[in-house]
Design an enzyme around this catalytic site. Structure first.
Site, short mmCIF file in Angstrom:
data_model
loop_
_atom_site.label_atom_id
_atom_site.label_comp_id
_atom_site.label_asym_id
_atom_site.label_seq_id
_atom_site.Cartn_x
_atom_site.Cartn_y
_atom_site.Cartn_z
N ASP A 33 0.86 -1.19 0.00
CA ASP A 33 0.00 0.00 0.00
C ASP A 33 0.89 1.24 0.00
O ASP A 33 1.89 1.29 0.72
CB ASP A 33 -0.89 -0.01 1.25
CG ASP A 33 -2.05 0.96 1.13
OD1 ASP A 33 -3.21 0.51 1.19
OD2 ASP A 33 -1.81 2.18 0.98
N ALA A 79 -6.73 1.36 -4.90
CA ALA A 79 -7.38 2.23 -5.89
C ALA A 79 -7.55 3.61 -5.29
O ALA A 79 -7.52 3.79 -4.07
CB ALA A 79 -8.75 1.67 -6.26
N THR A 121 -16.32 -2.61 -8.69
CA THR A 121 -17.46 -1.93 -8.08
C THR A 121 -18.70 -2.03 -8.98
O THR A 121 -18.58 -2.23 -10.20
CB THR A 121 -17.12 -0.43 -7.87
OG1 THR A 121 -18.32 0.30 -7.71
CG2 THR A 121 -16.38 0.16 -9.06
N ASP A 122 -19.86 -1.85 -8.39
CA ASP A 122 -21.09 -1.86 -9.20
C ASP A 122 -21.24 -0.56 -9.99
O ASP A 122 -22.08 -0.46 -10.88
CB ASP A 122 -22.33 -2.10 -8.32
CG ASP A 122 -22.47 -1.11 -7.17
OD1 ASP A 122 -21.62 -0.21 -7.03
OD2 ASP A 122 -23.45 -1.23 -6.41
N GLU A 123 -20.40 0.44 -9.68
CA GLU A 123 -20.55 1.73 -10.38
C GLU A 123 -20.21 1.63 -11.87
O GLU A 123 -20.58 2.49 -12.65
CB GLU A 123 -19.66 2.80 -9.73
CG GLU A 123 -20.06 3.06 -8.30
CD GLU A 123 -19.66 4.44 -7.81
OE1 GLU A 123 -19.43 5.33 -8.62
OE2 GLU A 123 -19.59 4.59 -6.58
N TYR A 150 -14.00 7.95 -11.50
CA TYR A 150 -13.76 6.76 -10.68
C TYR A 150 -14.33 5.54 -11.41
O TYR A 150 -13.64 4.55 -11.65
CB TYR A 150 -14.39 6.93 -9.30
CG TYR A 150 -14.48 5.64 -8.52
CD1 TYR A 150 -13.35 4.95 -8.13
CD2 TYR A 150 -15.73 5.08 -8.20
CE1 TYR A 150 -13.43 3.75 -7.43
CE2 TYR A 150 -15.83 3.89 -7.51
CZ TYR A 150 -14.67 3.23 -7.12
OH TYR A 150 -14.76 2.03 -6.45
N LYS A 154 -12.33 2.41 -13.17
CA LYS A 154 -12.51 1.03 -12.70
C LYS A 154 -12.99 0.14 -13.86
O LYS A 154 -12.57 -1.01 -13.98
CB LYS A 154 -13.53 0.97 -11.54
CG LYS A 154 -13.05 1.58 -10.24
CD LYS A 154 -11.88 0.87 -9.59
CE LYS A 154 -12.21 -0.46 -8.99
NZ LYS A 154 -11.06 -1.05 -8.26
N PRO A 192 -19.62 7.16 7.46
CA PRO A 192 -18.78 7.79 8.50
C PRO A 192 -19.02 9.29 8.65
O PRO A 192 -18.94 9.80 9.78
CB PRO A 192 -17.35 7.54 8.03
CG PRO A 192 -17.41 6.62 6.90
CD PRO A 192 -18.81 6.46 6.44
N ARG A 214 -28.40 3.07 -2.81
CA ARG A 214 -27.22 2.22 -2.88
C ARG A 214 -27.56 0.90 -2.19
O ARG A 214 -28.42 0.85 -1.32
CB ARG A 214 -26.01 2.86 -2.14
CG ARG A 214 -25.62 4.24 -2.68
CD ARG A 214 -25.01 4.13 -4.07
NE ARG A 214 -24.58 5.41 -4.60
CZ ARG A 214 -25.29 6.16 -5.45
NH1 ARG A 214 -26.49 5.77 -5.85
NH2 ARG A 214 -24.81 7.30 -5.91
#
Ligand code: NAD
Length: 638
Positions: A33, A79, A121-123, A150, A154, A192, A214
């Site tokens: 990372d 990412a 991702t589902d995006e 983004y 992806k 958050p 979502r």
């Protein structure tokens, strides 16, 4: 197993690392990372003796190949993950999400890694209509035009992964998961933000109408799905992961506020975020039926999952408080920090701030970002170099001096935003005159609505002619981004032959002169837009057509063009459409050569197009025509 987890200091990667360590204590675990603003070594500190942590960028081949020594399984989480930030810092998104993924694949193959799993991702599927029961499945095609960088990056990474699989037949799988919640999530994301704001008695921002949906999944359920895919997933396959738990943001905000024990008046509606897709929902039948996955927390225990998450943020304030101060740096080539991105807790949005970071500011995320950014190519850097000149130019213009303070302030704020800087640069190039008339001032700036598939800016000027008559003149600048609209050539067909090209003559704001242009500059191309064009053409040409029928005969895709002379990085899709006017009663329509001074639709006989080409300097027009000429269109001889 000897496993390498990229992005393991981030939200889902760290949850997965903890999960894997607990379930497979004998495995050798490495985490790679680069600790960007979103990565946090503190998250892994309690288990740092049980894993090997490598600080490094997935774009760095040397570090990647070192990290892969002895590894048989690679799970790729690393990412840039926040949609809001992708607007300000697109090149980093491309660099990490796309190039980084390719680097990992290539190095993994060289190192003899036997298992590669891509976290997606589902995006990538785009948005679903709000009031529908539709869900994404593995058969849903990726959106041809994802709404934000983004998602675009992806999707591109996933394509690269699948291409790599096709070429190498390496054991590769992909999972596209829905919206995760749970501990260790960076406090810029929705759940958050809500919780941390409640803890600090700051109102909870709810974007737009709060109806965006979502599919919420706990990270532990996501981790168990990945575990199962690694154990039983078939090579070359994609698995969709979701908890059948689609909920609106308004529902989530209220639910957290209630579970927290606060009053619902703590929720404050604020303007929408950029690229806030309406609805994502996942049909996880494949992983459930083929691999036997079952979310433990899922929809049934969503309340429990949320309660546990709220409790975690309450009890771990030492973890998230320092992160609130973090700023993601954007550097110029002299390595002076010139701009940064940070979170505005009141609006829940990411702010781009032009200027240097104060010494006292937390610079934890800086070191890693500094090494990571390719400063030569950086998007913002170029803007920085030109910024001063552009502003000086702008301030020298009379129309700008005459504009209200409010407008001036808005223009300047657009100037420091990389995605709208090109617009300001374009404004700064505007003269004080338009074809002999005087441009008095800029009166209004209108922002295009992303929900129509395009983001752009309309500018309205007050203009005065020589008789002192005032009028408003406007023009539209296309925005940066994947959905940059469409431009089209309109061809006319009669009795099986394409006979004319329809052009438009109009006063073009950029040059202040009457010029030929394409009739179409559209947010998107769909049935109703096309129907509108065909009907308008019929009306503008004053055509009387038998059975009232000008017929749309053909749509020809001519690819995308980059860039626009207006806002930066615009890439409109080019099309040609063929309109059949065979039923037209009057054949004697206007010919281009006769009506030089007129404004309005002008038809050019195909055999005289070379005359038009010599008169025209519209880049779209010429590119579209060239591309059309290269295609063999039936009935068309250019
Ligand atoms: P995150 O932003 O919390 O974590 C990303 C991690 O990647 C950070 O630790 C960061 O330091 C690291 N990283 C970034 N660039 C790097 C680079 N060039 N080299 C090495 N490390 C780098 O993100 P997240 O929410 O945990 O998402 C993880 C993955 O899951 C992403 O691939 C994301 O697309 C995917 N995903 C997320 C969600 C979600 O709801 N958050 C949903 C579906 C899929």
């Amino acid at each position: 197993m000897n496993i390498l987890i990229t992005g393991g200091a981030g939200f889902i990667g760290s949850n997965f690392t903890y999960y894997w360590l607990e379930k497979h204590p004998k495995d050798k675990i490495k985490v790679l990372d680069s600790l960007t603003y979103a990565g946090n070594f503190e998250t892994l500190r309690p288990i740092s003796k049980k894993i090997e942590f490598i600080e490094g960028d997935i774009n760095n081949r040397k570090i990647v190949s070192e990290s892969l020594k002895g590894v048989d399984t690679l799970v790729h989480f690393a990412a840039e993950s926040h949609v809001d930030r992708s607007v300000f810092d697109p090149s980093t998104y491309w660099q990490t999400n796309v190039h980084g993924t390719l680097t990992l694949l290539e190095e993994a193959e060289k190192a003899g890694v036997t298992r590669f799993h891509q976290i997606s991702t589902d995006e990538v599927y785009g948005e679903l209509p709000l009031d529908s029961d539709l869900k994404f499945t593995e058969k849903t095609p990726y959106s041809p035009r994802p709404d934000n960088l983004y998602a675009l990056s992806k999707a591109e990474a996933d394509r690269i992964v699948m291409d790599f699989y096709e070429k190498t037949k390496m054991y590769i799988t992909i999972s596209n998961c829905s919206n995760n919640y749970g501990p260790f999530q960076f406090p810029e994301k929705f759940a958050p933000i809500v919780i941390c704001n409640l803890i600090d008695n700051i109102k909870v921002p709810l974007h737009g109408d709060g109806r965006n949906v979502r599919d919420w999944i706990h990270t532990r359920d996501h981790s168990s799905a990945i575990e199962l895919i690694l154990e039983k997933g078939k090579k070359g396959e994609t698995y969709l992961v979701g908890s059948n738990n689609d909920r609106s943001n308004g529902y989530i905000a209220k639910k957290i506020v209630n579970l927290y024990g606060a009053n619902e008046n703590m929720i404050r509606n604020v303007s929408d975020r950029h690229s806030n897709d309406r609805r994502y929902a996942i049909d996880a039948t494949k992983i459930i039926e083929e691999l036997g996955w079952k979310p433990k927390i899922g929809r049934d225990d969503f309340n429990e999952g949320l309660k546990e998450t709220i409790k975690w943020y309450r009890e771990n304030q030492d973890w998230w408080r320092p992160l609130l101060k973090r700023k993601a740096m954007i550097m110029d080539s002299s390595k002076t920090i010139s701009a940064y991105i940070s979170l505005d807790r009141e609006s829940g949005k990411t702010k781009f701030v032009f200027g240097k970071v104060e010494k006292n500011d937390d610079s934890k995320g800086v070191a890693s970002s500094v090494g990571k950014i390719d400063t030569e190519k950086h998007f913002v850097e170029q803007n920085l170099i030109r910024y001063e000149i552009v502003i000086r130019n702008l301030e020298s213009k009379k129309w700008y001096q005459n504009s209200s303070e409010k407008i001036k302030k808005e223009i300047k704020s657009l100037g420091i935003n990389p995605s709208t800087f090109g617009y300001v640069e374009d404004l700064a190039g505007r003269e004080d005159h338009l074809d002999g008339d005087t441009i008095l001032s800029l009166e209004k700036i209108e922002h295009g609505d992303p929900k129509y598939g395009i983001y752009g800016i309309g500018s309205w000027f007050e203009v005065e002619n020589t008789k002192k008559e005032k009028r408003m003149e406007g023009y539209y600048s296309w925005g940066w981004g994947p959905k940059s609209g469409a431009k089209l050539l309109v061809l006319i067909k009669r009795r099986g032959e394409i006979t004319h090209l329809a052009t438009q003559r109009e006063l073009k704001f950029p040059t202040g002169a009457i010029e030929y242009t394409l009739p179409g500059g559209l947010p998107t191309l769909n049935e109703s837009v096309l129907d509108f064009i065909v009907r308008s053409l019929q009306k503008d040409l004053n055509l009387s057509v038998a059975n009232n029928d000008a017929v749309l005969d053909q749509i020809i895709s001519l690819g995308r063009l980059n860039p626009d002379s207006g806002m930066t990085n615009n890439k409109p899709n080019l099309y040609a459409i063929v309109v059949d006017l065979s039923n037209e009663l009057y054949t004697d329509v206007k010919k281009g050569d006769k009506f030089e001074e007129d404004e309005g639709i002008v038809l050019w006989p195909i055999e005289k197009l070379s005359d038009l080409i010599n008169k025209c300097d519209d880049a779209y027009f010429l590119s579209a025509l060239t591309r059309l000429n290269l295609m063999e269109i039936k009935g068309l001889k250019l």
